[in-house]
Motif scaffolding. Structure first.
Motif, PDB file in Angstrom:
ATOM      1  N   ALA A   1       0.832  -1.203   0.000  1.00  0.00           N
ATOM      2  CA  ALA A   1       0.000   0.000   0.000  1.00  0.00           C
ATOM      3  C   ALA A   1       0.867   1.254   0.000  1.00  0.00           C
ATOM      4  CB  ALA A   1      -0.931  -0.002   1.218  1.00  0.00           C
ATOM      5  N   ILE A   2       1.969   1.202   0.735  1.00  0.00           N
ATOM      6  CA  ILE A   2       2.833   2.380   0.830  1.00  0.00           C
ATOM      7  C   ILE A   2       3.513   2.653  -0.502  1.00  0.00           C
ATOM      8  CG2 ILE A   2       4.903   3.309   1.945  1.00  0.00           C
ATOM      9  CD1 ILE A   2       4.046   1.597   4.446  1.00  0.00           C
ATOM     10  N   VAL A   3       4.041   1.603  -1.142  1.00  0.00           N
ATOM     11  CA  VAL A   3       4.763   1.827  -2.394  1.00  0.00           C
ATOM     12  C   VAL A   3       3.791   2.207  -3.517  1.00  0.00           C
ATOM     13  CG1 VAL A   3       4.847  -0.523  -3.362  1.00  0.00           C
ATOM     14  CG2 VAL A   3       6.794   1.025  -3.696  1.00  0.00           C
ATOM     15  N   GLU A   4       2.578   1.677  -3.446  1.00  0.00           N
ATOM     16  CA  GLU A   4       1.595   2.056  -4.470  1.00  0.00           C
ATOM     17  C   GLU A   4       1.199   3.519  -4.330  1.00  0.00           C
ATOM     18  OE1 GLU A   4      -1.624  -0.846  -4.290  1.00  0.00           O
ATOM     19  OE2 GLU A   4      -0.133  -2.349  -4.885  1.00  0.00           O
ATOM     20  N   SER A   5       1.023   3.983  -3.093  1.00  0.00           N
ATOM     21  CA  SER A   5       0.541   5.350  -2.904  1.00  0.00           C
ATOM     22  C   SER A   5       1.657   6.382  -2.975  1.00  0.00           C
ATOM     23  CB  SER A   5      -0.137   5.482  -1.538  1.00  0.00           C
ATOM     24  OG  SER A   5      -1.130   4.504  -1.403  1.00  0.00           O
ATOM     25  N   TYR A   6       2.842   6.024  -2.497  1.00  0.00           N
ATOM     26  CA  TYR A   6       3.879   7.048  -2.347  1.00  0.00           C
ATOM     27  C   TYR A   6       5.190   6.718  -3.054  1.00  0.00           C
ATOM     28  CZ  TYR A   6       0.662   8.981   1.002  1.00  0.00           C
ATOM     29  OH  TYR A   6      -0.451   9.524   1.574  1.00  0.00           O
ATOM     30  N   GLY A   7       5.266   5.587  -3.731  1.00  0.00           N
ATOM     31  CA  GLY A   7       6.508   5.239  -4.403  1.00  0.00           C
ATOM     32  C   GLY A   7       6.233   4.708  -5.794  1.00  0.00           C
ATOM     33  N   ARG A   8       7.167   3.945  -6.321  1.00  0.00           N
ATOM     34  CA  ARG A   8       6.966   3.320  -7.623  1.00  0.00           C
ATOM     35  C   ARG A   8       7.661   1.968  -7.631  1.00  0.00           C
ATOM     36  NH1 ARG A   8      11.509   6.673  -8.549  1.00  0.00           N
ATOM     37  NH2 ARG A   8      10.366   8.609  -8.472  1.00  0.00           N
ATOM     38  N   GLY A   9       7.244   1.091  -8.533  1.00  0.00           N
ATOM     39  CA  GLY A   9       7.873  -0.220  -8.649  1.00  0.00           C
ATOM     40  C   GLY A   9       7.495  -1.133  -7.491  1.00  0.00           C
ATOM     41  N   ARG A  10       8.354  -2.137  -7.267  1.00  0.00           N
ATOM     42  CA  ARG A  10       8.062  -3.140  -6.247  1.00  0.00           C
ATOM     43  C   ARG A  10       9.030  -3.104  -5.086  1.00  0.00           C
ATOM     44  NH1 ARG A  10       3.750  -4.567  -4.657  1.00  0.00           N
ATOM     45  NH2 ARG A  10       4.859  -6.189  -3.483  1.00  0.00           N
ATOM     46  N   GLY A  11       9.891  -2.076  -5.048  1.00  0.00           N
ATOM     47  CA  GLY A  11      10.797  -1.979  -3.913  1.00  0.00           C
ATOM     48  C   GLY A  11      12.067  -2.772  -4.114  1.00  0.00           C
ATOM     49  N   CYS A  12      12.949  -2.719  -3.130  1.00  0.00           N
ATOM     50  CA  CYS A  12      14.254  -3.374  -3.251  1.00  0.00           C
ATOM     51  C   CYS A  12      14.802  -3.663  -1.864  1.00  0.00           C
ATOM     52  CB  CYS A  12      15.220  -2.493  -4.037  1.00  0.00           C
ATOM     53  SG  CYS A  12      15.576  -0.927  -3.222  1.00  0.00           S
ATOM     54  N   ASP A  13      16.052  -4.141  -1.858  1.00  0.00           N
ATOM     55  CA  ASP A  13      16.677  -4.500  -0.582  1.00  0.00           C
ATOM     56  C   ASP A  13      17.063  -3.271   0.246  1.00  0.00           C
ATOM     57  OD1 ASP A  13      18.442  -4.380  -2.937  1.00  0.00           O
ATOM     58  OD2 ASP A  13      20.051  -4.544  -1.461  1.00  0.00           O
ATOM     59  N   VAL A  14      16.854  -2.058  -0.307  1.00  0.00           N
ATOM     60  CA  VAL A  14      17.091  -0.845   0.479  1.00  0.00           C
ATOM     61  C   VAL A  14      15.803  -0.396   1.171  1.00  0.00           C
ATOM     62  CG1 VAL A  14      17.689   1.608   0.349  1.00  0.00           C
ATOM     63  CG2 VAL A  14      19.051  -0.081  -0.902  1.00  0.00           C
ATOM     64  N   CYS A  15      14.735  -0.221   0.362  1.00  0.00           N
ATOM     65  CA  CYS A  15      13.520   0.357   0.942  1.00  0.00           C
ATOM     66  C   CYS A  15      12.688  -0.658   1.721  1.00  0.00           C
ATOM     67  CB  CYS A  15      12.677   1.044  -0.128  1.00  0.00           C
ATOM     68  SG  CYS A  15      12.181  -0.008  -1.500  1.00  0.00           S
ATOM     69  N   LYS A  16      12.777  -1.929   1.338  1.00  0.00           N
ATOM     70  CA  LYS A  16      11.924  -2.892   2.046  1.00  0.00           C
ATOM     71  C   LYS A  16      12.306  -3.053   3.524  1.00  0.00           C
ATOM     72  CE  LYS A  16       9.858  -5.593  -1.627  1.00  0.00           C
ATOM     73  NZ  LYS A  16       9.741  -6.915  -2.269  1.00  0.00           N
ATOM     74  N   PRO A  17      13.597  -3.302   3.821  1.00  0.00           N
ATOM     75  CA  PRO A  17      13.932  -3.381   5.263  1.00  0.00           C
ATOM     76  C   PRO A  17      13.679  -2.058   5.989  1.00  0.00           C
ATOM     77  CG  PRO A  17      15.683  -4.340   3.930  1.00  0.00           C
ATOM     78  CD  PRO A  17      14.748  -3.642   2.984  1.00  0.00           C
ATOM     79  N   ALA A  18      13.853  -0.930   5.265  1.00  0.00           N
ATOM     80  CA  ALA A  18      13.607   0.372   5.906  1.00  0.00           C
ATOM     81  C   ALA A  18      12.139   0.495   6.301  1.00  0.00           C
ATOM     82  CB  ALA A  18      14.022   1.502   4.974  1.00  0.00           C
ATOM     83  N   VAL A  19      11.259   0.108   5.384  1.00  0.00           N
ATOM     84  CA  VAL A  19       9.830   0.180   5.696  1.00  0.00           C
ATOM     85  C   VAL A  19       9.472  -0.853   6.767  1.00  0.00           C
ATOM     86  CG1 VAL A  19       7.509  -0.196   4.762  1.00  0.00           C
ATOM     87  CG2 VAL A  19       9.166   1.181   3.490  1.00  0.00           C
ATOM     88  N   ALA A  20      10.118  -2.030   6.708  1.00  0.00           N
ATOM     89  CA  ALA A  20       9.855  -3.049   7.736  1.00  0.00           C
ATOM     90  C   ALA A  20      10.160  -2.496   9.122  1.00  0.00           C
ATOM     91  CB  ALA A  20      10.704  -4.295   7.459  1.00  0.00           C
ATOM     92  N   SER A  21      11.267  -1.746   9.210  1.00  0.00           N
ATOM     93  CA  SER A  21      11.658  -1.163  10.493  1.00  0.00           C
ATOM     94  C   SER A  21      10.619  -0.140  10.968  1.00  0.00           C
ATOM     95  CB  SER A  21      13.037  -0.513  10.335  1.00  0.00           C
ATOM     96  OG  SER A  21      13.324   0.314  11.426  1.00  0.00           O
ATOM     97  N   MET A  22      10.113   0.669  10.014  1.00  0.00           N
ATOM     98  CA  MET A  22       9.083   1.658  10.386  1.00  0.00           C
ATOM     99  C   MET A  22       7.826   0.958  10.868  1.00  0.00           C
ATOM    100  SD  MET A  22       9.354   4.225   7.152  1.00  0.00           S
ATOM    101  CE  MET A  22      10.961   4.560   6.456  1.00  0.00           C
ATOM    102  N   LEU A  23       7.419  -0.069  10.118  1.00  0.00           N
ATOM    103  CA  LEU A  23       6.194  -0.767  10.495  1.00  0.00           C
ATOM    104  C   LEU A  23       6.355  -1.428  11.865  1.00  0.00           C
ATOM    105  CD1 LEU A  23       5.189  -2.342   7.058  1.00  0.00           C
ATOM    106  CD2 LEU A  23       4.153  -0.376   8.206  1.00  0.00           C
ATOM    107  N   ALA A  24       7.576  -1.877  12.162  1.00  0.00           N
ATOM    108  CA  ALA A  24       7.790  -2.531  13.457  1.00  0.00           C
ATOM    109  C   ALA A  24       7.530  -1.557  14.599  1.00  0.00           C
ATOM    110  CB  ALA A  24       9.214  -3.085  13.531  1.00  0.00           C
TER     111      ALA A  24
END
Lengths: 113, 860
Positions: B508-531
Motif C-alpha cells: 500500500a505504501i509503495v503504491e501510494s507514495y513510491g513506484r515499482g516493487r521496492g528493493c533490498d534498500v527500501c523494504k527493510p527500511a519500511v519493515a523497520s518503520m512498520l515494526a
C-alpha cells in the motif's frame, strides 16, 4: 516445443506454499535452487549459490525490481541478480544459472537445464 | 635550496608551514620547525573539548602527510634558546644548531599570571596547553575523590573568553566553578553591558558563580590542604584548584634578547609584511605586533602566516585589517561579537533588543543613517551571526531592528542570497561567499565536505559549516535524500507519511507514495518503520517479505550461509545454570562459541533448520531473543557497580538490566548499543555507545552519539545529574526521535551531527519540548514497552512461521550439503577460502611457539 518435452521436471511444492516475494530453496537433481514467486505470480528459478561468496543463500535474498527488472539481492553482499536471466546487475561478467519453471495443477515444477 | 626555520609549532606556525609547502611547488624551501611542546601542533581553539569529548589525537593538526614530508623537519620538545643574527644560526635547548636563510618567529604567547601572593602554589594552574589540562584534570580528580568532601570548588581568575572556557572545564571535571573578573562584566572585550548582564544570568543558571568588579588579592594554603582565595573586597573563596586566565603576553623573549624592537605592551614589532627590523626574521601570530598591535585570535594569526608564506614564495601580500569577530558557545550559551561591538566609530548608533524572557540579547551598531552595519553583539541566541557578519560594512537589506527581531521574522528571513559576494563566511580562513560560490559554480565542490576541502572554509573552528550548506542550497545544489529508486522521500519523510496515513503494508505504501516493487534498500527500511508503528511480529504476513535474511531467520548470517545465535543476557548478567544450558546447546549442535564485545555469548554455525530446535531449548531455559540480528537495541553493557565494586557510586547493573529490558526489540534506523558505568572510571565504556550512562554522586550523566566501528566517536554529554525517572524519560525520547527522523543506516552520532543546531537542538527538542512532540514520543515508547513480546517464543508457537526454517521446501529435513566445517585451533569453523586465502593461519611465521600446558600434558 519438443525440446521442452525432453526435460525432466521436478515437482517442488504447491504454488501457495511460496509467499509472494519471499523465495524458498529447493533441491533439484541434487542442486540447490532458489524459487521465486513475484508479486504478479510469475515464478522463476535460479541456482541458489551466490557466485560472490560461494554460499548457498540466494533464496534468502530480498526480491524487488531495479530499473524495472525483477531482481533478487544476495543476502551476503547485496549484489542483484535478474530473475529472468540470472545476470548480475553490478558485474556483467557474472551470472547464475536459471531453470525453466511451470505450474501444473497448482504445483510448481522446475525443469532440468 | 634555502632553509626557513620556524620557531614554534602552534596553530599559526603550523599554518605557515602548510601554506608554504602548498605554495612552494618546486621544493625551493626546506622547513625546520623547532617546537617547545612534546606534541605536534594541535587545535588550541578546541582545547576545552579535550576534557570532555576529544582525545589529543582528535585535536592534532598535523596529518600523516605532513609528518612524512621530506622537506619538513619537525623537532619536538626542543625549544629555540639563542639566535645569532649575523651568522643566521639558531640554537636549541637540546644543543641543536640550525642555519637559516629566513626565520619565522611563531612562539605565540604565555599566560599572564599576576604576581599575587600564592600564585606559585601547587594546585594553581594556567590554561594554555594540553599538558596544563592534564595537570588540571589530575588535580581535580584528587579533589573530587577526597573522602568526605562535598562538591569541591575551583576558582578561575579572569572572566574573559578563555576564563569562561576554563570555568566550563572545571565544571566538566566535577568542580563548582567560580569566576573572578576585575571588569564590571564578563567578557568585557567582546560584549557590552547589556550582553554581559544576560551572559552572567545565563551562566549563573548553569551553576557558575560569578564575581565581577573584584580582583584577586592572595591565594593561601588552608589547614585542610585546600586553597583560600582572598578577593579585593575582603571575601574569601575555598577552592581545590585555581586557574589563572587573566590574559596573555606575547612570548617575545628571543626577539628581545637579540635587540629586535618590541611594542610597548610586548610583541615583536613587524610591518605589514610581518617582517621585523631584521630583514631575515619574520613574526606571525600572537607574538607579532603588526604596526604595533597584537592579536589574540587565531584568524589574524592565520592571515599573517599566509602573508609570510606568500612573501617567501615571491608574492607581495600584506596584512591588512584583521577580522576580530568571535562566535562561541560558552557553557552552552551562544555569544557572538563582530566589528565595532562597542560603537566607538564616530556617529555610530546602537539598536538593541533585550528579551530577558527568551534569554536573548542582540545589538547592532550601524552608521548614523541606520543603513550600514558596523558591528554587533549577540548573547543567548547567535543564530543570525553568520549572515549579520556578512553585512559588515555593507548596506543592510532592511531596518536593523527587524533584523534582530525574534527568529522567523528576523535575519533568518533574509537568507544567504542577500549577502554580497564580499561577505566573509569563514573568518578563521578568510573565505568569502564569492569564493564559495565560485567553487560550487566551477563544479569543484557540490557537498559541504568538498567545499571544506577546496576552500578551507569551516576547516578550523567549524562554526560556519551550517552556513556552507546554505550557500550550497542557494547555488541550487540539491543533495538527494531519496531513499532509493522506489521512493523519492527520505527515510524521515516516509516515516512521517506512514505515521500520518496509517498505511500498514509495504504494498500500500509503495503504491501510494513510491513506484515499482521496492528493493533490498527500501523494504527493510519500511519493515523497520512498520515494526515501531504497527507492532505485531516481524514475520507476520507481508512483513516477512521485507526483512533482511537476519531478521527473517532471527539470527545472524555468516559467510558460509550458516547463522549465529545470541540469546539476550540483560546487562551481561548470566547465571551458572544459564551458562550450562548455553554450553550444552553449543556442544550438542556443534556450535562455535565466542564472547561478544557486548557482554554476551554468540554461537556460530547453525543451519536454518536447526534454529528452531536451538531456540526451543533456549526459550525453555528462560532465554529470549538478543536481537543481535536486527537494526535494533543490542546490549546495555555494564560494570558491576555498587553490588561489588569498591568505587561504584550507583547500581549500574540494575539500571543496565532495566534499560535493556525496556528497549529490547525496538527497531531503529541502525543498531543501537548502550552502556552504564557505576562511577567516573567508566569501566562499561559507556561513552563509546549510542547512549551511555555514567553514575555521579547525585544521579546519572547521559551521553549520546558514541560508537566504535569504522568511524569511532565518543558520546557527548546531553544532560548531567539526572534522577533515574528523568534519565529514562530522556532516553525514551532520544531513541524515539532518532527512530522517527534518522536516515536509513545512520547511527546516532552522524544523526545528532546532522540535526541543525546539533546537540543543543536535540536537548531543546527532548528536554524542553521545543517542537511539542514529547507527549507523542513518550506515548510511542510506552506502546513499545507494553507490546513487547519475545520474537523467538512467538515463532516456536506458530507452525506457519516454523515452516520458514527449512533449507529446501521439497526436502524439509535435509541439511544444506554445501555447508562444511574444519577444525581450527581446536574449534569448528567454516571450511573453504575467504577472499582467496586459506582460512587457517597456522602456518604464519609467528616464530617459535610455546606449547600450551594442556598440549604438553596430553602429548600433542
Amino acid at each position: 516445443m519438443t525440446e521442452l518435452a525432453d526435460r525432466t521436471w521436478t515437482a517442488v511444492c504447491p504454488l501457495e506454499r511460496i509467499q509472494r516475494e519471499r523465495p524458498v530453496g529447493a533441491l533439484v537433481a541434487g542442486e540447490p535452487v532458489a524459487v521465486v514467486r513475484t508479486h504478479d505470480d510469475r515464478v522463476f528459478a535460479l541456482h541458489n549459490v551466490d557466485p560472490f561468496s560461494g554460499a548457498s543463500v540466494l533464496a534468502r535474498g530480498i526480491v524487488g525490481d531495479v530499473g524495472g527488472r525483477p531482481v533478487i539481492a544476495s543476502p551476503l553482499f547485496k549484489q542483484h541478480f535478474a530473475l529472468e536471466d540470472g545476470r548480475c546487475l553490478e558485474d556483467a561478467d557474472v551470472a547464475v544459472a536459471t531453470y525453466p519453471v511451470r505450474v501444473v495443477d497448482g504445483v510448481v515444477q522446475i525443469g532440468s537445464q | 635550496m634555502r632553509t626557513v626555520v620556524v620557531v614554534g609549532h602552534g596553530m599559526v606556525g603550523h599554518r605557515f608551514v602548510e601554506s608554504l609547502r602548498r605554495r612552494d611547488d618546486v621544493g625551493d624551501w626546506r622547513v625546520v620547525v623547532l617546537a617547545e611542546e612534546s606534541r605536534p601542533a594541535y587545535d588550541r581553539v578546541a582545547l576545552s573539548s579535550y576534557l570532555s569529548t576529544a582525545s589529543a589525537a582528535d585535536l592534532a593538526l598535523a596529518d600523516e602527510e605532513f609528518l612524512a614530508d621530506d622537506l619538513v623537519d619537525l623537532h619536538l620538545d626542543d625549544r629555540a634558546v639563542a639566535l645569532d643574527r649575523d651568522a643566521r644560526v639558531v640554537t636549541t635547548a637540546g644543543g641543536r644548531r640550525v642555519s637559516y636563510d629566513e626565520l619565522v618567529l611563531a612562539t605565540g604567547s604565555v599566560p599572564f599570571v599576576p604576581p599575587v601572593p600564592g600564585h606559585d602554589l601547587d594546585d594553581v594552574f594556567v590554561y594554555r596547553t594540553l599538558d596544563d589540562l592534564d595537570a588540571l584534570r589530575e588535580a581535580a580528580g584528587h579533589a573530587t575523590a577526597r573522602a568526605g568532601a562535598g562538591r569541591r570548588a575551583g576558582v578561575v581568575v579572569g572572566g574573559g573568553l578563555l576564563g569562561l572556557e576554563a570555568a566550563d572545564a572545571l565544571r566538566t571535571l566535577g568542580l563548582v566553578p567560580h569566576v573572578v573578573e576585575m571588569a564590571p562584566r564578563l567578557m568585557p572585550v567582546q560584549v557590552d553591558e547589556g550582553g554581559g548582564a544576560l551572559l552572567r544570568r545565563l551562566v549563573g543558571e548553569l551553576g557558575l558563580r560569578v564575581h565581577t568588579g573584584v580582583s584577586t588579592s592572595s591565594i593561601a594554603r588552608d589547614h585542610r590542604g585546600g586553597l583560600t582565595v582572598t578577593l579585593s573586597d575582603g571575601s574569601e573563596l575555598d577552592a581545590s584548584v585555581v586557574v589563572f586566565s587573566a590574559g596573555i603576553r606575547p612570548a617575545d623573549g628571543l626577539a628581545r634578547e637579540i635587540g629586535l624592537p618590541v611594542a610597548e605592551r610586548g610583541g615583536v614589532l613587524v610591518d605589514g609584511r610581518c617582517r621585523t627590523q631584521d630583514e631575515h626574521i619574520w613574526a606571525i601570530g600572537e607574538v607579532a605586533a603588526v604596526e604595533g598591535r597584537t592579536y589574540g585570535l587565531v584568524a589574524p594569526g592565520y592571515a599573517m602566516a599566509e602573508v609570510v608564506a606568500d612573501r617567501l614564495t615571491g608574492g607581495d601580500a600584506r596584512f591588512t585589517e584583521a577580522d576580530m569577530s568571535t562566535k562561541l558557545k560558552l557553557l552552552g550559551v551562544d555569544v557572538a561579537s563582530f566589528g565595532d561591538a562597542h560603537a566607538v566609530s564616530a556617529g555610530a548608533l546602537e539598536v538593541r533588543l533585550d528579551d530577558p524572557v527568551a534569554g536573548a540579547y542582540s545589538k547592532l551598531v550601524v552608521t548614523d543613517d541606520g543603513r550600514t552595519l558596523l558591528g554587533g553583539v549577540l548573547v543567548g541566541d547567535a543564530s543570525g551571526y553568520e549572515i549579520l557578519r556578512g553585512f559588515l560594512g555593507e548596506t543592510l537589506p532592511g531596518d536593523p531592528m527587524a533584523l534582530i527581531a525574534p527568529a522567523g521574522d528576523g535575519v533568518a528571513a533574509v537568507g544567504i542570497e542577500a549577502l554580497p559576494d564580499s561577505a566573509q563566511i569563514c573568518s578563521c580562513n578568510a573565505v568569502t561567499k564569492g569564493v564559495l560560490v565560485e567553487a560550487i559554480r566551477s563544479g569543484e565542490a557540490s557537498t559541504v565536505p568538498e567545499l571544506k576541502a577546496c576552500t578551507r572554509a569551516g576547516a578550523t573552528c567549524g562554526s560556519c559549516v551550517p552556513t556552507l550548506g546554505k550557500v550550497l542550497t542557494a547555488c541550487g545544489v540539491e543533495v538527494s535524500t531519496a531513499l532509493c529508486e522506489h521512493f523519492a522521500q527520505s527515510r524521515a519523510e516516509l516515516y512521517e507519511i506512514v505515521m500520518a496515513t496509517g498505511l500498514r503494508t509495504f504494498s500500500a505504501i509503495v503504491e501510494s507514495y513510491g513506484r515499482g516493487r521496492g528493493c533490498d534498500v527500501c523494504k527493510p527500511a519500511v519493515a523497520s518503520m512498520l515494526a515501531t508503528l504497527a507492532g505485531g511480529h516481524v514475520l507476520d504476513g507481508e512483513q516477512a517479505t521485507l526483512q533482511d535474511t537476519n531478521d527473517h531467520f532471527l539470527a545472524n548470517l555468516q559467510r558460509n550461509g550458516t547463522y549465529s545465535v545470541v540469546p539476550r543476557l540483560p546487562g551481561g548478567e548470566v547465571s551458572g545454570e544459564g551458562l550450562i544450558v548455553i554450553g550444552e546447546i553449543a556442544r550438542d549442535f556443534g556450535l562455535y562459541t565466542k564472547i561478544t564485545g557486548g557482554q554476551r555469548i554468540d554461537m556460530f554455525g547453525a543451519r536454518v533448520e536447526q534454529l528452531p530446535a536451538i531456540w526451543r531449548r533456549l526459550v525453555d531455559a528462560g532465554f529470549e531473543s538478543g536481537h543481535a540480528y536486527g537494526k535494533s537495541l543490542r546490549t546495555v553493557k555494564s560494570c558491576v557497580g555498587t553490588d561489588w565494586c569498591r568505587y561504584g557510586v550507583q547500581d549500574s547493573v540494575s539500571l543496565a538490566v532495566a534499560l535493556e529490558l525496556r528497549y529490547r526489540g525496538l527497531r531503529s534506523p541502525h543498531k543501537l548499543k548502550s552502556g552504564v558505568s557505576g562511577c567516573a572510571r567508566e569501566c562499561a565504556e559507556a561513552r563509546s555507545k549510542d547512549f551511555g550512562v555514567i553514575a555521579t554522586e547525585t544521579g546519572w550523566n547521559l551521553y549520546v552519539g558514541g560508537n566504535g566501528g569504522f568511524t569511532p566517536r565518543h558520546a557527548e554529554l546531553l544532560a548531567s545529574d539526572l534522577d533515574t525517572v528523568t534519565l529514562v524519560r530522556t532516553i525514551d525520547r532520544f531513541l524515539m526521535f532518532y527512530v522517527r527522523t534518522a536516515d536509513r543506516l545512520q547511527r546516532t552520532a552522524p544523526w545528532v551531527e546532522s540535526l541543525e543546531g546539533g546537540l543543543d537542538h536535540l536537548r531543546e527538542v527532548i528536554m524542553e519540548d521545543s517542537l511539542g512532540i514529547c507527549a507523542s514520543l513518550d506515548e510511542q515508547m510506552a506502546r513499545h514497552v507494553a507490546d513487547y513480546a519475545d520474537e523467538w517464543a512467538a515463532v516456536l508457537e506458530d507452525p506457519a512461521k516454523l515452516e520458514r526454517f527449512t533449507s529446501f521446501v521439497n526436502a524439509p529435513g535435509a541439511p544444506d550439503p554445501s555447508v562444511e566445517f574444519v577444525d581450527h585451533r581446536g574449534h569448528r569453523v567454516p571450511a573453504g577460502m575467504k577472499d582467496g586465502q586459506p582460512t587457517s593461519v597456522a602456518e604464519l611465521g609467528f616464530g617459535p611457539r610455546i606449547p600450551l600446558r594442556s598440549e604438553l600434558e596430553v602429548g600433542v
